[in-house]
Design a protein around this motif. Structure first.
Motif, mmCIF file in Angstrom:
data_model
loop_
_atom_site.group_PDB
_atom_site.id
_atom_site.type_symbol
_atom_site.label_atom_id
_atom_site.label_comp_id
_atom_site.label_asym_id
_atom_site.label_seq_id
_atom_site.Cartn_x
_atom_site.Cartn_y
_atom_site.Cartn_z
ATOM 1 N N SER A 34 0.853 -1.195 0.000
ATOM 2 C CA SER A 34 0.000 0.000 0.000
ATOM 3 C C SER A 34 0.884 1.238 0.000
ATOM 4 O O SER A 34 1.765 1.389 0.850
ATOM 5 N N LEU A 35 0.657 2.134 -0.979
ATOM 6 C CA LEU A 35 1.437 3.361 -1.105
ATOM 7 C C LEU A 35 0.496 4.543 -1.254
ATOM 8 O O LEU A 35 -0.396 4.541 -2.104
ATOM 9 N N THR A 50 6.232 1.346 -10.927
ATOM 10 C CA THR A 50 6.390 -0.089 -11.156
ATOM 11 C C THR A 50 6.580 -0.786 -9.815
ATOM 12 O O THR A 50 7.490 -0.445 -9.060
ATOM 13 N N SER A 51 5.699 -1.729 -9.514
ATOM 14 C CA SER A 51 5.796 -2.464 -8.251
ATOM 15 C C SER A 51 5.038 -3.768 -8.388
ATOM 16 O O SER A 51 3.834 -3.755 -8.646
ATOM 17 N N PHE A 52 5.709 -4.872 -8.172
ATOM 18 C CA PHE A 52 5.050 -6.167 -8.299
ATOM 19 C C PHE A 52 4.088 -6.448 -7.140
ATOM 20 O O PHE A 52 2.958 -6.896 -7.379
ATOM 21 N N PRO A 53 4.446 -6.195 -5.868
ATOM 22 C CA PRO A 53 3.542 -6.557 -4.764
ATOM 23 C C PRO A 53 2.438 -5.540 -4.485
ATOM 24 O O PRO A 53 1.519 -5.820 -3.708
ATOM 25 N N LEU A 54 2.476 -4.348 -5.113
ATOM 26 C CA LEU A 54 1.558 -3.262 -4.759
ATOM 27 C C LEU A 54 0.099 -3.636 -5.018
ATOM 28 O O LEU A 54 -0.257 -4.085 -6.107
ATOM 29 N N LYS A 55 -0.757 -3.408 -3.989
ATOM 30 C CA LYS A 55 -2.183 -3.721 -4.095
ATOM 31 C C LYS A 55 -3.067 -2.475 -4.012
ATOM 32 O O LYS A 55 -4.165 -2.464 -4.558
ATOM 33 N N ARG A 56 -2.598 -1.431 -3.321
ATOM 34 C CA ARG A 56 -3.384 -0.204 -3.165
ATOM 35 C C ARG A 56 -2.474 0.993 -3.422
ATOM 36 O O ARG A 56 -1.370 1.069 -2.881
ATOM 37 N N PHE A 79 -6.783 -1.545 -6.018
ATOM 38 C CA PHE A 79 -7.477 -0.280 -5.792
ATOM 39 C C PHE A 79 -6.547 0.874 -6.124
ATOM 40 O O PHE A 79 -5.378 0.888 -5.725
ATOM 41 N N PHE A 80 -7.085 1.868 -6.868
ATOM 42 C CA PHE A 80 -6.335 3.068 -7.210
ATOM 43 C C PHE A 80 -7.190 4.293 -6.926
ATOM 44 O O PHE A 80 -8.374 4.346 -7.296
#
Length: 289
Positions: A34-35, A50-56, A79-80
């Motif tokens: 989450s970022l 670019t991020s492989f594990p990013l979910k939010r 989610f974005f």
């Protein structure tokens, strides 16, 4: 940064973005799920994450920008949230689009039909959208010179993937008297729910527009009765129940029950293609496949 390598949730405010920042996010946070960024950079033209594990992912712009191109390479993104001023971003998810996208705008200046055209482009993704709009109470939301007819010509069909439109405004009746917001917004999308926080004047205008649409595009409209919390059919006399508070509407569009335009097929690379939509309307019967 090396000591933060196991961080999964990161929230940073007052960020001035550059390429080095996103390289740092990619290399130093391999487990980031989450970022959230509060961005104060001006003059931005593009953001590439670019991020492989990013979910939010949440991008909040605290300054006015003219245009912004957002590209997100995150195969696990669910989610974005884009939260900004007048500017509608150009969104691209080359790997796969998230299931849910939320767009938030604080409108301080009058917008024209180009604002709605850009929003319609963003809504072309197959994701479910929520849209939050807060209006400065000193100006009308949409210019009376907005070319709604031109907007309708350029937008082939209203999308049906907007779950909820939330509006906050306390502008007076004079400022809204000649606005074409409803005509313009309903030309690009048919939201399932509309949530208002406004004055009684605005609510009456909303009801008037929805009752007008009910004769053409809308199948039926319900509102949540503030006295008992039940959903009830909307009538022109229902406004006697509305005060200066939240009012929820549920819109049942005809487009929700059948094809309203070309179907978009999304493959795993995020590329969209039209689905043989001109077969019956362009080709004569003997040429149909």
């Amino acid at each position: 940064m090396d000591s933060l390598g196991s961080v999964t949730h990161l929230d940073i405010s007052n960020v001035v973005l550059d390429d080095a920042f996103f390289d740092m996010i990619k290399s130093k946070f391999p487990f980031l799920e989450s970022l959230s960024l509060g961005i104060v950079s001006r003059g931005l033209e593009s953001i590439v994450i670019t991020s492989f594990p990013l979910k939010r992912l949440t991008l909040r712009f605290w300054v006015d920008i003219m245009t912004i191109d957002v590209q997100v390479y995150a195969p696990k993104l669910l989610f974005f949230f884009y939260d900004g001023r007048v500017t509608v971003p150009s969104l691209s998810f080359p790997i796969i689009a998230p299931a849910e996208i939320k767009l938030g705008f604080i409108l301080k200046n009058t917008v024209d039909h180009s604002f709605f055209i850009k929003m319609r482009e963003a809504l072309s993704l197959t994701s479910k959208f929520d849209i939050d709009i807060e209006v400065d109470d000193r100006k009308a939301l949409v210019s009376s010179k907005t070319k709604v007819d031109d907007l309708r010509r350029r937008v082939s069909f209203p999308v049906t993937n907007v779950q909820q439109l939330s509006l906050i405004t306390f502008s007076n009746e004079r400022q809204w008297k000649h606005t074409q917001f409803f005509d313009a917004f309903f030309s690009i999308c048919h939201p399932s729910y509309v949530k208002l926080k406004c004055n009684k004047c605005f609510t009456k205008m909303m009801v008037k527009e929805m009752m007008k649409k009910k004769t053409s595009d809308l199948k039926d409209v319900a509102f949540k009765n503030p006295r008992n919390g039940n959903w009830e059919d909307l009538t022109t006399s229902s406004t006697s129940l509305f005060a200066d508070a939240f009012v929820d509407f549920k819109l049942n569009w005809l487009s929700h029950h059948g094809p309203s335009g070309p179907k978009m097929n999304r493959n795993r690379s995020g590329i969209y293609s039209l689905k043989r939509v001109f077969k019956s309307c362009i080709l004569p019967n003997w040429m149909s496949l």
